[in-house]
Scaffold this active site. Sequence first.
Site, PDB file in Angstrom:
ATOM      1  CE  LYS A  52     -47.594 -40.807 -65.084  1.00 42.19           C
ATOM      2  NZ  LYS A  52     -48.506 -41.877 -64.086  1.00 42.19           N
ATOM      3  CB  SER A  76     -52.702 -40.346 -59.883  1.00 40.57           C
ATOM      4  OG  SER A  76     -53.026 -41.166 -58.935  1.00 40.57           O
TER       5      SER A  76
HETATM    6  C1  PLP Z   1     -47.387 -41.898 -63.243  1.00 39.36           C
HETATM    7  C2  PLP Z   1     -49.093 -42.436 -61.780  1.00 39.36           C
HETATM    8  C3  PLP Z   1     -48.146 -42.303 -60.808  1.00 39.36           C
HETATM    9  C4  PLP Z   1     -46.848 -41.679 -60.100  1.00 39.36           C
HETATM   10  O1  PLP Z   1     -46.523 -40.331 -60.529  1.00 39.36           O
HETATM   11  P1  PLP Z   1     -45.080 -40.156 -61.084  1.00 39.36           P
HETATM   12  O2  PLP Z   1     -44.657 -39.135 -61.294  1.00 39.36           O
HETATM   13  O3  PLP Z   1     -44.422 -41.262 -61.671  1.00 39.36           O
HETATM   14  O4  PLP Z   1     -44.778 -40.832 -59.337  1.00 39.36           O
HETATM   15  C5  PLP Z   1     -49.677 -41.904 -59.851  1.00 39.36           C
HETATM   16  N1  PLP Z   1     -51.161 -42.544 -60.168  1.00 39.36           N
HETATM   17  C6  PLP Z   1     -51.512 -42.799 -61.617  1.00 39.36           C
HETATM   18  C7  PLP Z   1     -52.240 -42.820 -62.454  1.00 39.36           C
HETATM   19  C8  PLP Z   1     -50.037 -43.152 -62.355  1.00 39.36           C
HETATM   20  O5  PLP Z   1     -50.439 -42.763 -64.342  1.00 39.36           O
END
Ligand code: PLP
Length: 324
Positions: free
Chosen positions: A54, A306
């Site tokens: 993010k 992510s």
């Molecule tokens: C926010 C987030 C997502 C999803 O991202 P989007 O852009 O909202 O689809 C996935 N994994 C993690 C760890 C996140 O913080």
Amino acid sequence: MQDDVRLIDLYHARHRLHGHIVRTALVPSPSLSHRCGGAVHLKLECRQLTGSFKLRGAANALLQLPAEARARGVIGVSTGNYGRALAYAAHRLGVRAVICMSRLVPSNKVEAIRALGADGRIVGASQGVAELEVERLVREEGLVRLPPFDHADVIAGQGTAGLEILEELPAVDTVLVPLSGGGLLAGVALGMKSASPTIRVVGVTMERGCAMHASLRAGHPVQVEEVPSLADSLGGGIGPDNRYTFRMVRELVDDTVLVSEDEIAAAIRHVYEQEQLVVEGAGAVGVAALLAGRVRAGATTAVLLSGANIDMALHRRIVCGGSA
Ligand SMILES: *Cc1c(COP(=O)(O)O)cnc(C)c1O
């Protein structure tokens, strides 16, 4: 079509973000390659500063605000990780940040946001309610709103993770990306499809309450009930007035698949035991989809992990065998 995010925006973001983020590693996964019969690589955004990708989008958006807007301060709604990223980027640039969250946001994430000096506020039981509070503060205090996914600069920032995958693994033919509001998926898909339309891009999300998946089915943005999930970072809607991500995901993404809570838990365990990595539920959904056979791996697959920001007591319970 000046409303579109373009490939060049990803390159500008990449240039701008230099020194503000780290270039995360892309590592081969012997265990998943063995199981899936192709080469599987993991993009370690769980090792990004602030513990999730993010920061790419938050910093890219913040860095483009004019001085006058920075002086007013920024505000965003968050399931936790965006707030932490925005708080971090704002702190570094000396900008005031207010983060509105629902009660579903885990306390480890709320504490991390406050520790960065941001004003972390818990309002209501859903992202939707937190969103209303954001609107009020924008009106009454003149704060500048930076949305967590449906914003061109945020999408371009998240897409830089895709550029890094392409540079290191040009043979990639399948990319698995966690999906909630779709900022990450839209940005990464834009990079991949611009490089080659034959690269298959798949969004992965949880069975419990995924608004984008339901919206794609319906053909327009729909609301879903927000329920607790191990993938807490994937909660929340896509907004009734969604401007970018719904359209981009619909146009660019090949498929979206769902994983269950047990499959997410199994994936958290798998990457811990086989790759020595701590990932949160949302970060593990791509691996969950592979392990559960919900998506077929390509000859060369990249799985984006992510985020890492899981409550460590919960992580211990999961790796010791329970589902939560
Ligand atoms: C926010 C987030 C997502 C999803 O991202 P989007 O852009 O909202 O689809 C996935 N994994 C993690 C760890 C996140 O913080």
